[in-house]
Design a protein around this motif. Structure first.
Motif, PDB file in Angstrom:
ATOM      1  N   LEU A  97      64.962  31.598  58.940  1.00 35.08           N
ATOM      2  CA  LEU A  97      64.361  32.821  59.298  1.00 35.08           C
ATOM      3  C   LEU A  97      65.144  33.367  60.835  1.00 35.08           C
ATOM      4  O   LEU A  97      64.877  32.583  61.922  1.00 35.08           O
ATOM      5  N   GLY A  98      65.879  34.604  60.851  1.00 34.01           N
ATOM      6  CA  GLY A  98      66.129  34.997  62.015  1.00 34.01           C
ATOM      7  C   GLY A  98      65.437  36.406  62.335  1.00 34.01           C
ATOM      8  O   GLY A  98      64.955  36.985  61.810  1.00 34.01           O
ATOM      9  N   PHE A  99      65.680  36.562  63.679  1.00 31.95           N
ATOM     10  CA  PHE A  99      64.930  37.581  64.330  1.00 31.95           C
ATOM     11  C   PHE A  99      66.002  38.356  65.302  1.00 31.95           C
ATOM     12  O   PHE A  99      66.623  37.477  66.020  1.00 31.95           O
ATOM     13  N   ASP A 100      65.587  39.536  65.767  1.00 30.96           N
ATOM     14  CA  ASP A 100      66.185  40.290  66.922  1.00 30.96           C
ATOM     15  C   ASP A 100      65.288  39.954  67.973  1.00 30.96           C
ATOM     16  O   ASP A 100      64.236  39.618  67.820  1.00 30.96           O
ATOM     17  N   LEU A 101      65.944  40.288  69.002  1.00 34.49           N
ATOM     18  CA  LEU A 101      65.167  39.937  70.429  1.00 34.49           C
ATOM     19  C   LEU A 101      63.979  40.918  70.710  1.00 34.49           C
ATOM     20  O   LEU A 101      63.157  40.645  71.538  1.00 34.49           O
ATOM     21  N   ASP A 102      64.052  42.165  69.966  1.00 31.52           N
ATOM     22  CA  ASP A 102      63.274  43.246  70.511  1.00 31.52           C
ATOM     23  C   ASP A 102      62.159  43.290  69.313  1.00 31.52           C
ATOM     24  O   ASP A 102      61.899  44.217  69.029  1.00 31.52           O
ATOM     25  N   MET A 227      59.652  46.501  74.375  1.00 32.03           N
ATOM     26  CA  MET A 227      58.614  45.987  74.944  1.00 32.03           C
ATOM     27  C   MET A 227      58.098  45.965  76.443  1.00 32.03           C
ATOM     28  O   MET A 227      57.071  46.171  76.771  1.00 32.03           O
ATOM     29  N   SER A 228      59.100  45.750  77.207  1.00 33.58           N
ATOM     30  CA  SER A 228      58.896  45.658  78.660  1.00 33.58           C
ATOM     31  C   SER A 228      58.473  47.000  79.149  1.00 33.58           C
ATOM     32  O   SER A 228      57.822  46.957  80.029  1.00 33.58           O
ATOM     33  N   GLU A 229      58.796  48.134  78.307  1.00 37.79           N
ATOM     34  CA  GLU A 229      58.395  49.557  78.908  1.00 37.79           C
ATOM     35  C   GLU A 229      57.203  49.970  78.119  1.00 37.79           C
ATOM     36  O   GLU A 229      56.454  50.571  78.853  1.00 37.79           O
ATOM     37  N   ALA A 230      56.744  49.322  77.237  1.00 43.14           N
ATOM     38  CA  ALA A 230      55.622  49.640  76.337  1.00 43.14           C
ATOM     39  C   ALA A 230      54.340  49.014  76.908  1.00 43.14           C
ATOM     40  O   ALA A 230      53.078  49.404  76.638  1.00 43.14           O
ATOM     41  N   VAL A 231      54.250  47.724  77.653  1.00 47.09           N
ATOM     42  CA  VAL A 231      53.307  46.964  78.202  1.00 47.09           C
ATOM     43  C   VAL A 231      52.389  47.838  78.951  1.00 47.09           C
ATOM     44  O   VAL A 231      51.240  47.832  78.752  1.00 47.09           O
ATOM     45  N   ASP A 232      52.780  48.432  79.962  1.00 47.57           N
ATOM     46  CA  ASP A 232      52.126  49.238  80.831  1.00 47.57           C
ATOM     47  C   ASP A 232      51.981  50.531  80.709  1.00 47.57           C
ATOM     48  O   ASP A 232      51.224  51.404  81.516  1.00 47.57           O
ATOM     49  N   GLY A 233      52.554  51.115  79.723  1.00 48.75           N
ATOM     50  CA  GLY A 233      52.570  52.535  79.275  1.00 48.75           C
ATOM     51  C   GLY A 233      53.864  53.197  79.439  1.00 48.75           C
ATOM     52  O   GLY A 233      54.818  52.955  80.261  1.00 48.75           O
TER      53      GLY A 233
END
Length: 265
Positions: A97-102, A227-233
């Motif tokens: 099972l593979g995933f991208d990092l984002d 993800m890093s951008e969406a955490v705090d808005g």
């Protein structure tokens, strides 16, 4: 109990080791069986010691692939094909099972890992589905290199032609190759969701914080915000806007920190 083999790939500096470590934590917290987690990378610094490192190879067909990618204006793409080579993962037992990092893991992964054995499994790409096309989305992919080595072998045999036919799209190449062989399965849409389409669609994103769909197991942050951008808005445009996201912080940061320790997440 058979271990679950999980893999990701990281090259360059676009994603730091925290993305790999948090993915590892999310996976092992959401599988009911032991986990073997591998990262194919050229930069192993900062990865959790339980993560097994695979060296990112320099493929003999890289020049042909890059030439075709340049024509398609897709520089840097299609590195993932190295994961599909039979023997790339030593001592393999079962599917991968593979995933991208984002992506962020938000629910049970066993159903995805066990879905339609013997097939390549991907979610239907949101944009392609809307346009009536069959292409799968590459952020989550279940395969077995012992049975699906053609995904590597066909590209290795004529990289320029294969990349040209796929118009430089790795997910188009992978899903259509598997479809042509009759070994493709769609992951059910509710299990793998898009942050921008399913969690934070316009114009709802102006009124309410992003929602987490009830049956979502993986949330994909393709495009913006990450993800890093969406955490705090996030506020970049009329459409690309989101309020702070509490469930993203809980699943991606807080739970990983509690699991691995603050030095790793």
């Amino acid at each position: 109990m058979t271990r679950a083999t999980i893999v990701c790939i990281k090259w360059g500096t676009a994603f730091g080791p925290d993305y790999v470590n948090r993915l590892y934590s999310g996976v092992r917290r959401n599988l009911s069986r032991p986990v073997r987690f591998l990262c194919m990378t050229d930069r192993a610094e900062g990865l959790h010691p339980d993560i097994e490192i695979l060296d990112l190879p320099s493929e003999p067909f890289r020049a042909q692939m890059d030439a075709a990618l340049a024509v398609a204006n897709r520089q840097g793409a299609m590195r993932k094909v190295s994961l599909f080579r039979s023997g790339a993962i030593p001592d393999l037992d079962g599917p991968v099972l593979g995933f991208d990092l984002d992506v962020v893991i938000t629910g049970a992964l066993d159903p995805i890992l066990d879905l339609a054995p013997g097939t390549v499994a991907m979610r239907h790409d949101w944009t392609e589905k809307r346009k009536g096309r069959t292409t799968g989305h590459g952020s989550v992919f279940r395969y077995d290199p012992r049975h699906h080595g053609f995904l590597y072998d066909d590209l290795a045999a004529d990289a320029y032609a294969e990349v040209e036919a796929a118009r430089g799209s790795e997910q188009r190449y992978t899903s259509h190759k598997a479809m042509d062989r009759g070994v493709f399965t769609y992951i059910p849409d509710p299990w793998v969701v898009s942050f921008k389409y399913d969690c934070n669609p316009f114009p709802r994103n102006w009124i309410r914080p992003p929602r987490l769909p009830e049956d979502a197991r993986v949330v994909c942050f393709h495009g913006r915000p990450k993800m890093s951008e969406a955490v705090d808005g996030y506020n970049a445009s009329l459409i690309r806007r989101s309020k702070p996201c509490a469930w993203l912080r809980a699943h991606w940061i807080d739970a990983a920190r509690d699991d691995l320790g603050p030095g790793w997440a």
